[in-house]
Design a protein around this motif. Sequence first.
Motif: not given
Length: 360
Positions: A8-10, A219-230, A13-15, A37-41
């Motif tokens: 979940s944390e990984r 970002w779509v959690r658990g799917r590893g890429r960007m999607g869309t949201a209302l 961070l990707l998100g 490009r910053p680092q994220f933590a």
Amino acid sequence: MEATAIGSERDILLGLAAEWEEAVSRLPRALRARLRRPQFALSGAASRLGVWDAARGQIRIARGFALERGWDEVRELLRHEAAHQVADEALGGRAETAHGAAFHEACRLLGADPGASGEFVPLADRIAGETDPRQARTLSRVRKLLALASSSNRHEAELALLRAREYARRHRVDVDGEQRQFVSAFAGAPALRHGRDEYLLAALVTGAWEVYGIWVPAWVRGRGRMGTALELSGGPAQVRLAGYAHDFVRRHIEAEWGRYNRGRRLGARRRTDFACGVIEGFRGKLERSGKSPSAGEAVIRAGRDPQLSRYLAARYPRRTTIRRGGGRVDPGVHRDGVRAGERLVIREGVEGRTPVRLLR
């Protein structure tokens, strides 16, 4: 640490990295060229929700906040910290106070909360009106009216819902010469794909509850890429009501479909037909009882409100209208959905036992 927590944390961070790229893509090329490009933590510190650490070139988000809150809140916090980075690295703001002119310009460029002037205030608190006593009074009255929607008398419940909507419409905390507060929050979760019924439901709530809705990259959690949201935008009372109604209708669809499909084994397309029928049935009911406006009328109203227009222009500088066609529909399933929608009564108040995520 358990493997699921690490995963979940990984994913978060990707998100964060993907959302940062999306946010800075709005900047003029000359400003983007000045950014590292910053680092994220994720931070274990509880005293601050987010930090832009210029010395390390790092954006840190509180671990508990990132794991427990909705992605719209995490995304808003990220943009706040990215605005600090843009102010420092691209707009020459290091000599200013933390929330000086360069920071406010960075917020405008990134579509971050333009009202931020101190420590970050979480989105849920702004929706609840906790940062503005006048908004708090309005929302308190809306909550009381919605609590009446739990009446077992169907007509009383419907009347309470309509009164809550009318009260929120009349009391927008419109004070001459003062800046009104607007918020933007997700209705539903980000996804890679959205069905026809979800777009129909978006049109319903933006029209009936007088908010501006737009599908944004997320970002779509658990799917590893960007999607869309209302994302719904407007005054806190309107966004609160629209988000509540959106989630309530979705739960009603799932419950009605579960009963309808028991023993039938119908597929996903027929579920969409049924869901669209429910939404259309409920829309007809609203129009007969409350003269519900269309989503197009909601856009026109936004254009007539100078403060809201400025907010929307800053948050969504590039907007495109997309028209989607329908597929083959089973008329019988759709008709049964319409009947289920006509039976829908939003009974449970905002302060009920099962609050929706948007309205924490």
